[in-house]
Write a protein that holds these residues in place. Structure first.
Motif, PDB file in Angstrom:
ATOM      1  N   PRO A 148      17.101   0.642   2.564  1.00  0.00           N
ATOM      2  CA  PRO A 148      16.886   2.582   2.287  1.00  0.00           C
ATOM      3  C   PRO A 148      16.437   2.503   3.032  1.00  0.00           C
ATOM      4  O   PRO A 148      15.723   2.194   3.771  1.00  0.00           O
ATOM      5  CB  PRO A 148      15.514   1.676   1.071  1.00  0.00           C
ATOM      6  CG  PRO A 148      14.920   0.330   1.351  1.00  0.00           C
ATOM      7  CD  PRO A 148      16.488  -0.364   2.142  1.00  0.00           C
ATOM      8  N   GLN A 149      16.037   3.816   2.893  1.00  0.00           N
ATOM      9  CA  GLN A 149      14.846   4.734   4.299  1.00  0.00           C
ATOM     10  C   GLN A 149      13.365   4.564   4.408  1.00  0.00           C
ATOM     11  O   GLN A 149      13.012   4.315   5.297  1.00  0.00           O
ATOM     12  CB  GLN A 149      14.814   6.582   4.150  1.00  0.00           C
ATOM     13  CG  GLN A 149      16.502   6.849   3.672  1.00  0.00           C
ATOM     14  CD  GLN A 149      17.203   6.981   5.175  1.00  0.00           C
ATOM     15  OE1 GLN A 149      16.096   6.898   6.131  1.00  0.00           O
ATOM     16  NE2 GLN A 149      18.437   6.507   5.273  1.00  0.00           N
ATOM     17  N   ALA A 150      12.785   4.285   2.817  1.00  0.00           N
ATOM     18  CA  ALA A 150      11.524   3.820   2.791  1.00  0.00           C
ATOM     19  C   ALA A 150      11.762   2.573   1.653  1.00  0.00           C
ATOM     20  O   ALA A 150      11.735   2.258   1.027  1.00  0.00           O
ATOM     21  CB  ALA A 150      10.875   5.142   2.319  1.00  0.00           C
ATOM     22  N   VAL A 151      10.029   1.780   2.458  1.00  0.00           N
ATOM     23  CA  VAL A 151      10.177   1.035   1.198  1.00  0.00           C
ATOM     24  C   VAL A 151       8.389   0.767   0.706  1.00  0.00           C
ATOM     25  O   VAL A 151       7.434   0.773   1.273  1.00  0.00           O
ATOM     26  CB  VAL A 151       9.677  -0.298   1.810  1.00  0.00           C
ATOM     27  CG1 VAL A 151       9.798  -1.713   0.661  1.00  0.00           C
ATOM     28  CG2 VAL A 151      11.382  -0.450   2.303  1.00  0.00           C
ATOM     29  N   LEU A 152       7.845   0.303  -1.089  1.00  0.00           N
ATOM     30  CA  LEU A 152       6.531   0.415  -1.117  1.00  0.00           C
ATOM     31  C   LEU A 152       6.888  -0.736  -2.317  1.00  0.00           C
ATOM     32  O   LEU A 152       7.314  -0.956  -2.441  1.00  0.00           O
ATOM     33  CB  LEU A 152       6.640   2.140  -1.929  1.00  0.00           C
ATOM     34  CG  LEU A 152       5.226   2.207  -2.361  1.00  0.00           C
ATOM     35  CD1 LEU A 152       3.720   2.031  -2.061  1.00  0.00           C
ATOM     36  CD2 LEU A 152       5.208   3.585  -3.722  1.00  0.00           C
ATOM     37  N   ILE A 153       5.711  -1.447  -1.630  1.00  0.00           N
ATOM     38  CA  ILE A 153       5.078  -2.006  -1.828  1.00  0.00           C
ATOM     39  C   ILE A 153       3.773  -2.171  -2.697  1.00  0.00           C
ATOM     40  O   ILE A 153       2.974  -1.770  -2.054  1.00  0.00           O
ATOM     41  CB  ILE A 153       5.108  -3.664  -1.102  1.00  0.00           C
ATOM     42  CG1 ILE A 153       6.877  -3.610  -1.003  1.00  0.00           C
ATOM     43  CG2 ILE A 153       5.411  -4.867  -2.407  1.00  0.00           C
ATOM     44  CD1 ILE A 153       6.452  -4.699   0.272  1.00  0.00           C
ATOM     45  N   GLU A 154       3.551  -2.607  -4.294  1.00  0.00           N
ATOM     46  CA  GLU A 154       2.280  -1.894  -4.265  1.00  0.00           C
ATOM     47  C   GLU A 154       1.417  -3.628  -5.115  1.00  0.00           C
ATOM     48  O   GLU A 154       2.332  -4.094  -5.124  1.00  0.00           O
ATOM     49  CB  GLU A 154       1.713  -1.288  -5.807  1.00  0.00           C
ATOM     50  CG  GLU A 154       1.322  -1.044  -6.872  1.00  0.00           C
ATOM     51  CD  GLU A 154       0.488  -1.980  -7.919  1.00  0.00           C
ATOM     52  OE1 GLU A 154       0.106  -2.229  -7.903  1.00  0.00           O
ATOM     53  OE2 GLU A 154       2.112  -2.977  -7.755  1.00  0.00           O
ATOM     54  N   ASN A 155      -0.087  -4.161  -5.175  1.00  0.00           N
ATOM     55  CA  ASN A 155      -0.746  -5.000  -6.001  1.00  0.00           C
ATOM     56  C   ASN A 155      -1.825  -4.974  -5.015  1.00  0.00           C
ATOM     57  O   ASN A 155      -2.613  -4.183  -5.263  1.00  0.00           O
ATOM     58  CB  ASN A 155      -0.263  -6.394  -4.230  1.00  0.00           C
ATOM     59  CG  ASN A 155       0.250  -7.626  -5.013  1.00  0.00           C
ATOM     60  OD1 ASN A 155      -0.857  -8.477  -5.136  1.00  0.00           O
ATOM     61  ND2 ASN A 155       2.143  -7.768  -5.371  1.00  0.00           N
ATOM     62  N   VAL A 156      -2.454  -6.116  -5.967  1.00  0.00           N
ATOM     63  CA  VAL A 156      -3.365  -6.499  -5.336  1.00  0.00           C
ATOM     64  C   VAL A 156      -4.469  -6.361  -4.985  1.00  0.00           C
ATOM     65  O   VAL A 156      -3.888  -6.983  -3.268  1.00  0.00           O
ATOM     66  CB  VAL A 156      -4.076  -6.837  -7.113  1.00  0.00           C
ATOM     67  CG1 VAL A 156      -3.906  -7.048  -8.052  1.00  0.00           C
ATOM     68  CG2 VAL A 156      -4.070  -8.382  -6.301  1.00  0.00           C
ATOM     69  N   PRO A 157      -5.805  -5.731  -4.292  1.00  0.00           N
ATOM     70  CA  PRO A 157      -6.696  -5.605  -3.136  1.00  0.00           C
ATOM     71  C   PRO A 157      -6.275  -6.968  -2.290  1.00  0.00           C
ATOM     72  O   PRO A 157      -6.109  -7.620  -0.903  1.00  0.00           O
ATOM     73  CB  PRO A 157      -8.021  -5.144  -2.965  1.00  0.00           C
ATOM     74  CG  PRO A 157      -8.172  -4.257  -4.288  1.00  0.00           C
ATOM     75  CD  PRO A 157      -6.537  -5.281  -5.124  1.00  0.00           C
TER      76      PRO A 157
END
Ligand code: SAM
Length: 379
Positions: A148-157
């Motif tokens: 992909p052109q961009a990757v976003l990974i979200e999680n707890v702090p």
């Protein structure tokens, strides 16, 4: 028409996310009911571009049913991410991964919020090495497979403190993504400053192809935002909602009804120790928000799947003798009224997917900055 912008959470007509030009192609792993997807869809719509979802994966059937009813053209798969992608980048692609790459085709953005129980601050040191934390590693492998052109990974702090395999999963995934030609930045974002009526903080890892918008600049812009909202803004109108479906108030035990009545009668937001169950009468303040009442003029505390019970946190409604309804919790999580949860009626499933969701304002804010460059790069 007065010309005044409509309240964004009260919009009842789903925008035509599939219309526009060019097309943003999104893959969402661990998609849940679609909070991250919705934010990308909103950013794409605001930019006049179309959204296509060639792959979304979640192992939970109920979250999948809600995802599919909101994104009916998405290729949603109810399975584990490991069926599509290996657990780490850097090895030759397996045959099944080559097939996935071919079937999915070009990908503009890969997003994912791997399960985070293993990283919660509430858990002990052993759980920081929980193999569940390894699910995070599928994200860099998926980036290697899908390009992909961009990757976003979200999680707890607390994911930052992970000690899985010594290095920690965030450091490892960052290193792997840099090796794949991405510029990478990460940090903790306060969602309350992005227009979410809630004090939720999330860890974000953002990777963008070198030469496009710098991810560190995007995270710095998020840190500068001051778009605070209070609870009144998010849910005040719902006091008048007919008490059915997602507006049906949760049931409470006689004890908890008495506690809520006490808070109401005394005009308090914190329940005194003497009114709490004995096991919660700890000294110090570790249980302070439990059995608490929310305030109209502040953001809510973090919404978890326990929002329907005051025994799970500060979830008593500011003016009613009850905890939050699923509709109120969804609003506090940033879901507009056009987002349709009606595919699932089971309260516990609804509570889990709403509590698990990422407020769409997060991916919306990030992709509002990235999309001009990403779509130009994809042309
Ligand atoms: C934190 S939630 C994701 C929330 C989602 N990003 C959103 O914005 O609504 C994590 C999700 O991972 C799913 N899940 C857990 N283990 C999985 C696996 N091995 N493969 C696919 N999905 C999984 C859970 O069902 C849950 O919906």
């Amino acid at each position: 028409m007065s010309g005044e912008a409509q309240h964004p959470l009260l919009l009842s007509d789903r925008p035509d996310f599939e219309a526009g030009h060019p097309t943003v192609r999104l893959v969402d792993l661990f998609s849940g009911c679609g909070g991250l997807t919705l934010g990308v869809a909103q950013a794409a719509e605001a930019a006049g571009t179309a959204l296509e979802i060639p792959l979304a994966i979640d192992s939970d059937a109920d979250a999948g049913a809600v995802y599919e009813s909101n994104f009916p053209k998405a290729d949603f798969r109810q399975t584990t991410v490991g069926e599509f992608f290996g657990p780490r980048a850097g090895e030759p692609l397996a045959d099944f991964e080559l097939r996935v790459a071919e079937e999915v085709g070009t990908v503009t953005a890969l997003v994912g919020g791997p399960p985070c129980q293993g990283h919660s601050d509430l858990n002990n040191h052993t759980r920081r090495r929980d193999p569940k934390n390894a699910l995070y590693g599928h994200m860099s492998r998926a980036a290697e497979v899908l390009q992909p052109q961009a990757v976003l990974i979200e999680n707890v702090p607390a994911v930052q403190h992970d000690k899985h395999a010594g290095e920690g999963v965030v450091a490892r995934v960052e290193r792997e993504l840099r090796g794949l030609g991405f510029d990478v930045a990460s940090g903790v974002v306060a969602l309350a400053a992005l227009g979410v009526a809630q004090r939720r903080r999330r860890h974000v890892l953002l990777a963008v192809r070198e030469g496009l918008t710098a991810p560190a600049d995007v995270l710095a812009d998020l840190a500068d935002r001051q778009d605070f909202r209070d609870l009144r803004w998010a849910i005040e109108d719902l006091v008048k909602a007919a008490p059915t479906g997602i507006d049906e108030p949760p049931r409470a035990s006689a004890e908890n009804r008495r506690r809520m009545q006490y808070l109401q009668d005394e005009g308090l937001v914190d329940l005194p120790n003497a009114e709490r169950p004995r096991c919660h009468q700890a000294d110090g303040h570790s249980y302070k928000s439990m059995y608490g009442r929310l305030s109209w003029d502040l953001p809510a505390q973090t919404v978890t799947s326990g929002f329907g019970s005051i025994g799970q946190g500060r979830y008593m409604h500011p003016s009613e003798i009850r905890a939050l309804t699923p509709h109120e919790a969804a609003r506090i999580q940033g879901f507009p009224d056009y987002f349709d949860f009606s595919a699932i009626a089971l309260r516990s499933s609804l509570a889990t997917m709403i509590g698990n969701a990422v407020p769409p304002q997060l991916s919306r804010s990030i992709f509002a900055e990235l999309l001009p460059d990403l779509t130009a790069a994809g042309d």
